[in-house]
Design a protein around this motif. Sequence first.
Motif, PDB file in Angstrom:
ATOM      1  N   LEU A  30      -7.368  -3.861  55.111  1.00 57.09           N
ATOM      2  CA  LEU A  30      -7.845  -5.265  55.667  1.00 57.09           C
ATOM      3  C   LEU A  30      -8.702  -4.983  56.522  1.00 57.09           C
ATOM      4  N   ARG A  31      -8.306  -4.344  57.580  1.00 54.72           N
ATOM      5  CA  ARG A  31      -9.258  -3.833  58.835  1.00 54.72           C
ATOM      6  C   ARG A  31     -10.691  -3.098  58.568  1.00 54.72           C
ATOM      7  N   GLU A  32     -10.326  -2.586  57.832  1.00 52.34           N
ATOM      8  CA  GLU A  32     -11.792  -1.487  57.187  1.00 52.34           C
ATOM      9  C   GLU A  32     -12.516  -2.096  56.365  1.00 52.34           C
ATOM     10  N   ARG A  33     -12.134  -3.016  55.378  1.00 56.97           N
ATOM     11  CA  ARG A  33     -13.043  -3.334  54.391  1.00 56.97           C
ATOM     12  C   ARG A  33     -13.290  -4.820  54.413  1.00 56.97           C
ATOM     13  N   GLY A  34     -12.530  -5.762  54.979  1.00 57.30           N
ATOM     14  CA  GLY A  34     -12.792  -6.947  54.949  1.00 57.30           C
ATOM     15  C   GLY A  34     -12.713  -7.658  53.878  1.00 57.30           C
ATOM     16  N   SER A  80      -1.171   0.942  48.010  1.00 54.82           N
ATOM     17  CA  SER A  80      -0.156   0.916  47.447  1.00 54.82           C
ATOM     18  C   SER A  80       1.220   0.712  48.553  1.00 54.82           C
ATOM     19  N   THR A  81       0.995   0.514  49.761  1.00 54.13           N
ATOM     20  CA  THR A  81       2.027   0.307  50.724  1.00 54.13           C
ATOM     21  C   THR A  81       1.575  -0.842  51.822  1.00 54.13           C
ATOM     22  N   GLY A  82       2.365  -1.373  52.430  1.00 51.68           N
ATOM     23  CA  GLY A  82       2.167  -2.482  53.270  1.00 51.68           C
ATOM     24  C   GLY A  82       1.131  -2.040  54.456  1.00 51.68           C
ATOM     25  N   ALA A  83       1.720  -0.815  54.883  1.00 51.68           N
ATOM     26  CA  ALA A  83       0.821  -0.168  56.187  1.00 51.68           C
ATOM     27  C   ALA A  83      -0.647   0.326  55.670  1.00 51.68           C
ATOM     28  N   SER A  84      -0.813   0.863  54.448  1.00 52.22           N
ATOM     29  CA  SER A  84      -2.293   1.126  54.090  1.00 52.22           C
ATOM     30  C   SER A  84      -3.033  -0.122  53.610  1.00 52.22           C
TER      31      SER A  84
END
Length: 224
Positions: free
Chosen positions: A38-42, A29-33
């Motif tokens: 992206l890094r965690e789930r690819g 829901s946010t840019g940071a999340s």
Amino acid sequence: MLLVEDDPRVRRSLRLALEDEGYAVVEASTGASALDMLRERGPDVVLLDLMLPDTDGFSVCRELRRESAVPVIMVTARTDSHDVVAGLEAGADDYVTKPLVAKELSARIRALLRRATAGPSAAPRDDLTLGDLRIDLGDAVVVRDGVELPLTRTEFKLLAELVLAEGRVCSREHLLDKVWGYGYFGDSRIVDVHVRRLRMKVEHDPASPCHLLTVRGLGYRLAG
């Protein structure tokens, strides 16, 4: 798939529609999340809303592009030319405007995924040298002055189509059909912006290109 949307009702509606089309969806829901996810789930593809509570989609896309070549579709409620071009120049592969039509969105996602996994069509040669530029279609590698260039999948497909044309001019309509691949009938800005992005990587002087040439009124061609 990573769905980045701050409105919980819109996010839920999109997730359900995409899951009905067979996609596995994770949400942010946010840019940071979104960057954390992206890094965690690819994810295989990112659906990125332009308006977010902590930042904007342009900034998220630029940061994402520093880390990944994952296909990105920018989602915007705006139809202003500046916003569309800015989204593409930030690194998006495609864009859609709200309100979204689930079937159209699904078709665009499928086209991006096909483009991400498919190699270029068979060619008379799969390794081409143009001055300081070496293009290896077989391994999807582009090297300039001995340094491999970080092209996105869309940028590589665009360059590959120009290689396959063997010096002939490719119209914008031809490139839309071959690179975007789903009967894309959008305006030609999407081609022009990607050509500009590609020139920033393959040309020593993007303002005076020697490889990726514009043929006024016709389209683009690749030269040595």
